[in-house]
Design a protein around this motif. Structure first.
Motif, PDB file in Angstrom:
ATOM      1  N   THR A  33      53.442  37.561  54.752  1.00 35.15           N
ATOM      2  CA  THR A  33      52.518  36.506  54.359  1.00 35.15           C
ATOM      3  C   THR A  33      51.280  37.144  53.740  1.00 35.15           C
ATOM      4  N   GLU A  34      50.866  36.601  52.614  1.00 32.62           N
ATOM      5  CA  GLU A  34      49.703  37.119  51.892  1.00 32.62           C
ATOM      6  C   GLU A  34      48.811  35.937  51.533  1.00 32.62           C
ATOM      7  N   GLU A  35      47.540  36.070  51.797  1.00 33.38           N
ATOM      8  CA  GLU A  35      46.590  35.039  51.401  1.00 33.38           C
ATOM      9  C   GLU A  35      45.686  35.622  50.336  1.00 33.38           C
ATOM     10  N   HIS A  36      45.574  34.916  49.212  1.00 34.98           N
ATOM     11  CA  HIS A  36      44.747  35.369  48.107  1.00 34.98           C
ATOM     12  C   HIS A  36      44.251  34.157  47.321  1.00 34.98           C
ATOM     13  N   SER A  37      43.466  34.421  46.293  1.00 34.33           N
ATOM     14  CA  SER A  37      42.890  33.363  45.491  1.00 34.33           C
ATOM     15  C   SER A  37      43.619  33.272  44.144  1.00 34.33           C
ATOM     16  N   VAL A  38      43.947  32.051  43.750  1.00 30.81           N
ATOM     17  CA  VAL A  38      44.554  31.805  42.436  1.00 30.81           C
ATOM     18  C   VAL A  38      43.710  30.742  41.755  1.00 30.81           C
ATOM     19  N   GLY A  39      43.079  31.120  40.658  1.00 27.42           N
ATOM     20  CA  GLY A  39      42.207  30.180  39.958  1.00 27.42           C
ATOM     21  C   GLY A  39      41.043  29.722  40.818  1.00 27.42           C
ATOM     22  N   GLY A  40      40.592  30.595  41.706  1.00 30.07           N
ATOM     23  CA  GLY A  40      39.473  30.271  42.577  1.00 30.07           C
ATOM     24  C   GLY A  40      39.842  29.454  43.807  1.00 30.07           C
ATOM     25  N   LYS A  41      41.115  29.134  43.969  1.00 29.97           N
ATOM     26  CA  LYS A  41      41.546  28.347  45.129  1.00 29.97           C
ATOM     27  C   LYS A  41      42.355  29.230  46.076  1.00 29.97           C
ATOM     28  N   PRO A  42      42.108  29.111  47.376  1.00 30.85           N
ATOM     29  CA  PRO A  42      42.863  29.912  48.339  1.00 30.85           C
ATOM     30  C   PRO A  42      44.346  29.530  48.323  1.00 30.85           C
ATOM     31  N   THR A  43      45.194  30.538  48.332  1.00 32.77           N
ATOM     32  CA  THR A  43      46.639  30.336  48.275  1.00 32.77           C
ATOM     33  C   THR A  43      47.308  31.209  49.320  1.00 32.77           C
ATOM     34  N   ARG A  44      48.348  30.692  49.923  1.00 38.07           N
ATOM     35  CA  ARG A  44      49.124  31.453  50.905  1.00 38.07           C
ATOM     36  C   ARG A  44      50.534  31.630  50.366  1.00 38.07           C
ATOM     37  N   GLN A  45      50.972  32.854  50.236  1.00 35.44           N
ATOM     38  CA  GLN A  45      52.304  33.182  49.742  1.00 35.44           C
ATOM     39  C   GLN A  45      53.121  33.740  50.893  1.00 35.44           C
TER      40      GLN A  45
END
Length: 53
Positions: A33-45
Motif C-alpha cells: 500500500t502506498e499513499e501519495h498525492s495525484v494532482g494535489g489530492k491524496p491517493t491510496r494505491q
C-alpha cells in the motif's frame, strides 16, 4: 467489495497487462500500500500479488 468482483478485476488486469486469459488465481502472498498525492489530492494505491497457474 465482494471477493468474486475483486477476482474478476484481477483476471481483467492479467488479460489487459500481460495477455494472459485462462488462469487459476491462487492465494494472495503479498500486498503493498502506498499513499501519495495525484494532482494535489491524496491517493491510496494498493497492489496485490497472487499466485497463478
Amino acid at each position: 467489495m465482494n471477493c468474486s468482483y475483486q477476482l474478476s478485476r484481477e483476471h481483467k488486469g492479467l488479460r489487459e497487462e500481460l495477455g494472459i486469459a485462462n488462469v487459476t488465481l491462487g492465494p494472495e502472498f503479498a500486498m503493498r500500500t502506498e499513499e501519495h498525492s495525484v494532482g494535489g489530492k491524496p491517493t491510496r494505491q494498493v497492489e496485490r500479488c497472487l499466485g497463478c497457474r
